[in-house]
Design a protein around this motif. Structure first.
Motif, PDB file in Angstrom:
ATOM      1  N   PHE A 292      22.288 -22.628 -14.189  1.00 24.74           N
ATOM      2  CA  PHE A 292      21.105 -21.900 -13.727  1.00 24.74           C
ATOM      3  C   PHE A 292      20.988 -21.991 -12.203  1.00 24.74           C
ATOM      4  CE2 PHE A 292      16.731 -21.723 -12.333  1.00 24.74           C
ATOM      5  CZ  PHE A 292      16.159 -20.702 -13.061  1.00 24.74           C
ATOM      6  N   ASN A 293      21.137 -23.187 -11.666  1.00 21.75           N
ATOM      7  CA  ASN A 293      21.013 -23.372 -10.215  1.00 21.75           C
ATOM      8  C   ASN A 293      22.088 -22.617  -9.444  1.00 21.75           C
ATOM      9  OD1 ASN A 293      18.779 -25.021 -10.548  1.00 21.75           O
ATOM     10  ND2 ASN A 293      19.926 -26.926 -10.400  1.00 21.75           N
ATOM     11  N   SER A 294      23.263 -22.471 -10.034  1.00 22.32           N
ATOM     12  CA  SER A 294      24.313 -21.711  -9.349  1.00 22.32           C
ATOM     13  C   SER A 294      23.973 -20.231  -9.319  1.00 22.32           C
ATOM     14  CB  SER A 294      25.665 -21.940 -10.022  1.00 22.32           C
ATOM     15  OG  SER A 294      25.733 -21.323 -11.297  1.00 22.32           O
ATOM     16  N   LEU A 295      23.323 -19.725 -10.374  1.00 21.94           N
ATOM     17  CA  LEU A 295      22.959 -18.312 -10.436  1.00 21.94           C
ATOM     18  C   LEU A 295      21.733 -18.002  -9.576  1.00 21.94           C
ATOM     19  CD1 LEU A 295      23.421 -17.785 -14.286  1.00 21.94           C
ATOM     20  CD2 LEU A 295      24.985 -17.060 -12.473  1.00 21.94           C
ATOM     21  N   ARG A 296      20.789 -18.916  -9.540  1.00 22.04           N
ATOM     22  CA  ARG A 296      19.562 -18.686  -8.784  1.00 22.04           C
ATOM     23  C   ARG A 296      19.738 -18.995  -7.295  1.00 22.04           C
ATOM     24  NH1 ARG A 296      15.866 -16.052 -10.236  1.00 22.04           N
ATOM     25  NH2 ARG A 296      14.645 -17.276 -11.695  1.00 22.04           N
ATOM     26  N   TYR A 297      20.448 -20.085  -6.989  1.00 19.72           N
ATOM     27  CA  TYR A 297      20.526 -20.555  -5.600  1.00 19.72           C
ATOM     28  C   TYR A 297      21.933 -20.529  -5.020  1.00 19.72           C
ATOM     29  CZ  TYR A 297      15.899 -22.216  -6.902  1.00 19.72           C
ATOM     30  OH  TYR A 297      14.596 -22.278  -7.348  1.00 19.72           O
ATOM     31  N   GLY A 298      22.928 -20.128  -5.810  1.00 14.83           N
ATOM     32  CA  GLY A 298      24.287 -20.028  -5.301  1.00 14.83           C
ATOM     33  C   GLY A 298      24.984 -21.352  -5.101  1.00 14.83           C
ATOM     34  N   LEU A 299      24.501 -22.409  -5.727  1.00 10.80           N
ATOM     35  CA  LEU A 299      25.049 -23.744  -5.522  1.00 10.80           C
ATOM     36  C   LEU A 299      26.190 -24.025  -6.494  1.00 10.80           C
ATOM     37  CD1 LEU A 299      21.593 -25.498  -5.134  1.00 10.80           C
ATOM     38  CD2 LEU A 299      23.247 -25.056  -3.303  1.00 10.80           C
ATOM     39  N   ARG A 300      27.298 -24.519  -5.974  1.00 15.25           N
ATOM     40  CA  ARG A 300      28.439 -24.841  -6.826  1.00 15.25           C
ATOM     41  C   ARG A 300      28.040 -25.921  -7.827  1.00 15.25           C
ATOM     42  NH1 ARG A 300      33.270 -25.875  -2.620  1.00 15.25           N
ATOM     43  NH2 ARG A 300      34.208 -26.707  -4.530  1.00 15.25           N
ATOM     44  N   PRO A 301      28.156 -25.657  -9.116  1.00 14.04           N
ATOM     45  CA  PRO A 301      27.620 -26.603 -10.113  1.00 14.04           C
ATOM     46  C   PRO A 301      28.278 -27.973 -10.070  1.00 14.04           C
ATOM     47  CG  PRO A 301      28.923 -24.886 -11.176  1.00 14.04           C
ATOM     48  CD  PRO A 301      28.732 -24.466  -9.750  1.00 14.04           C
ATOM     49  N   GLY A 302      29.571 -28.024  -9.750  1.00 13.76           N
ATOM     50  CA  GLY A 302      30.252 -29.308  -9.710  1.00 13.76           C
ATOM     51  C   GLY A 302      29.911 -30.144  -8.505  1.00 13.76           C
ATOM     52  N   ASP A 303      29.227 -29.555  -7.529  1.00 17.07           N
ATOM     53  CA  ASP A 303      28.884 -30.265  -6.297  1.00 17.07           C
ATOM     54  C   ASP A 303      27.383 -30.375  -6.082  1.00 17.07           C
ATOM     55  OD1 ASP A 303      31.591 -30.694  -5.139  1.00 17.07           O
ATOM     56  OD2 ASP A 303      31.649 -28.509  -5.187  1.00 17.07           O
ATOM     57  N   THR A 304      26.612 -30.117  -7.148  1.00 14.98           N
ATOM     58  CA  THR A 304      25.157 -30.123  -7.038  1.00 14.98           C
ATOM     59  C   THR A 304      24.575 -30.959  -8.170  1.00 14.98           C
ATOM     60  OG1 THR A 304      25.259 -27.874  -6.135  1.00 14.98           O
ATOM     61  CG2 THR A 304      23.106 -28.674  -6.839  1.00 14.98           C
ATOM     62  N   PRO A 305      23.667 -31.890  -7.884  1.00 17.23           N
ATOM     63  CA  PRO A 305      23.080 -32.731  -8.939  1.00 17.23           C
ATOM     64  C   PRO A 305      22.384 -31.896 -10.013  1.00 17.23           C
ATOM     65  CG  PRO A 305      22.557 -33.610  -6.764  1.00 17.23           C
ATOM     66  CD  PRO A 305      23.166 -32.250  -6.538  1.00 17.23           C
ATOM     67  N   ASP A 306      22.305 -32.471 -11.211  1.00 16.92           N
ATOM     68  CA  ASP A 306      21.646 -31.824 -12.337  1.00 16.92           C
ATOM     69  C   ASP A 306      20.145 -32.086 -12.237  1.00 16.92           C
ATOM     70  OD1 ASP A 306      20.848 -30.765 -14.725  1.00 16.92           O
ATOM     71  OD2 ASP A 306      21.858 -32.248 -15.991  1.00 16.92           O
ATOM     72  N   VAL A 307      19.492 -31.340 -11.333  1.00 18.17           N
ATOM     73  CA  VAL A 307      18.053 -31.499 -11.110  1.00 18.17           C
ATOM     74  C   VAL A 307      17.411 -30.128 -10.983  1.00 18.17           C
ATOM     75  CG1 VAL A 307      18.269 -33.754  -9.979  1.00 18.17           C
ATOM     76  CG2 VAL A 307      18.382 -31.651  -8.600  1.00 18.17           C
ATOM     77  N   GLU A 308      16.115 -30.068 -11.253  1.00 16.85           N
ATOM     78  CA  GLU A 308      15.366 -28.831 -11.028  1.00 16.85           C
ATOM     79  C   GLU A 308      15.236 -28.592  -9.536  1.00 16.85           C
ATOM     80  OE1 GLU A 308      11.052 -26.733 -12.029  1.00 16.85           O
ATOM     81  OE2 GLU A 308      11.421 -28.835 -12.549  1.00 16.85           O
ATOM     82  N   ILE A 309      15.545 -27.374  -9.108  1.00 19.77           N
ATOM     83  CA  ILE A 309      15.447 -27.001  -7.700  1.00 19.77           C
ATOM     84  C   ILE A 309      14.356 -25.945  -7.574  1.00 19.77           C
ATOM     85  CG2 ILE A 309      16.671 -25.910  -5.766  1.00 19.77           C
ATOM     86  CD1 ILE A 309      19.228 -27.187  -6.838  1.00 19.77           C
ATOM     87  N   THR A 310      13.507 -26.110  -6.576  1.00 19.70           N
ATOM     88  CA  THR A 310      12.353 -25.222  -6.452  1.00 19.70           C
ATOM     89  C   THR A 310      12.280 -24.508  -5.111  1.00 19.70           C
ATOM     90  OG1 THR A 310      10.994 -27.075  -5.672  1.00 19.70           O
ATOM     91  CG2 THR A 310      10.994 -26.625  -8.050  1.00 19.70           C
TER      92      THR A 310
END
Length: 397
Positions: A292-310
């Protein structure tokens, strides 16, 4: 690149803000919609779809209705795409009578999106078949070029395609900008768009050969994600061409497959990822929130913590201070405008609805800032989109 679900009308748009000019009473305009005159909600829904389906990437303005040249077409020598010996240009989609879509009807636009038929070369009639010579489909059709991802858009629901037509006809200011005519073979691409090659506008029954049922309690959500994945055109880059019944569906770049090996962006090479649920080479090891975070914020999933981003701003709302973004071939700046429930549906389908495929793709390269300078608000617009209407759009009432 071939870039490229039902959206509750305007659920991601701000309240309208008036701009100078005479408001257009949309409700009084009959543009040939099957339900009668176009409505304000329909036009705004079409706007949201034009943004999240990335029309602006080719036709001007990126996913930003406030940008210069929004959907007005491109005519420069560097704007043409070469398809074999032929060159094609992104057309002017504004309702200008002489250089845009002003002289074609909403139904002709609908037929272009559903059946790939060039609106200026196809009669203004209801078409009920994808087979030439049947159901008012022209015996000798004149198709849009393969650069236009209508093969993906045709999977969208009727009311979505009508909403896009309503927006293009009555939500945009006409812009006089003549684009060179695109070239095509004598059969006008008909040999590229046979049912045997591209199937029909109906997706194959679920699960197709590359899919799995996964958690039965989430089947409805996965089906929504499946339609979105198909209509956004993920497979155009990530494999499988058009639909989940085709070989290589979303399993990433494979050596020897034309168009799938590598994209070159400046000095860097990027590779379409394996999006299947394989734990070792795909996205099986990532959570749905990371997807979800990669689709909404463009963040690479393997390099981004599994947290809610706002927040979209680095260092705020759990957004990493030094983010690692997906490379520019990935169309997240437009996909991010989809509502939350649709992004979660895509994540559910990718995690649970696709059979895992073991295919290790080379790591993509990127600059030291991991593309951060490519994703400023000035370049890709804001989230949510700029308030309607922008200078490129018509005030409605």
């Amino acid at each position: 690149l071939l870039l490229i679900v039902s959206i509750t009308a305007c659920n991601s748009l701000q309240q309208d803000e008036e701009t100078p000019g005479s408001p257009i009473p949309v409700a009084s305009m009959n543009i040939g919609l099957p339900s009668g005159p176009a409505t304000r909600a329909q036009v705004l829904r079409g706007r949201a779809l034009a943004v999240n389906r990335d029309c602006g990437a080719c036709h001007g303005g990126q996913p930003n209705p406030a940008a210069d040249g929004w959907l007005a077409g491109k005519s420069g020598a560097d704007d043409a795409e070469s398809l074999g010996p032929f060159r094609v240009w992104p057309s002017n989609l504004t309702p200008d009578d002489d250089t845009g879509l002003g002289r074609v009807s909403a139904r002709q636009i609908f037929n272009a999106l559903r059946y790939g038929l060039r609106p200026g070369m196809t009669p203004d009639v209801e078409i009920t078949s994808a087979t030439p010579g049947q159901g008012n489909h022209p015996t000798n059709p004149n198709y849009l070029s393969p650069a236009m991802p209508w093969l993906n858009w045709r999977y969208m629901a009727d009311d979505e395609l009508w909403a896009i037509a309503a927006y293009l006809k009555h939500g945009l200011r006409p812009v006089s900008h003549r684009v060179p005519p695109s070239q095509s073979p004598p059969d006008h691409w008909a040999s590229e768009f046979t049912v045997e090659k591209v199937g029909t506008h109906l997706l194959p029954p679920f699960p197709a050969q590359n899919e799995q049922l996964g958690d039965p309690s989430r089947t409805e959500q996965m089906l929504r994600g499946r339609t979105l994945v198909a209509s956004v055109g993920c497979a155009a880059c990530h494999g499988g061409a058009v639909h989940p019944g085709q070989d290589g569906w979303l399993s990433g770049a494979r050596k020897g497959q034309a168009g799938l090996e590598v994209f070159t962006i400046g000095a860097f090479k990027t590779y379409p990822r394996n999006l299947t649920s394989d734990n070792a080479t795909g996205i099986g090891r990532f959570s749905e929130r990371q997807i979800f975070n990669s689709l909404r914020y463009g963040l690479r999933p393997g390099d981004t913590p599994d947290v809610e981003i706002t927040s979209s701003t680095p260092g705020q709302g759990n957004h990493p201070l030094h983010p690692k973004y997906l490379a520019p071939p990935m169309v997240w700046p437009s996909v991010r405008h989809l509502p939350d429930e649709q992004l979660w549906a895509i994540a559910a389908y990718l995690k649970h609805g696709i059979k895992p495929v073991r295919n290790r793709v080379l790591d993509s390269e990127g600059p030291a800032d991991f593309w951060a300078s490519s994703y400023t608000a000035e370049k890709i617009g804001t989230l949510p989109s700029a308030p309607f209407p922008t200078a490129n759009e018509l005030a409605l009432r």
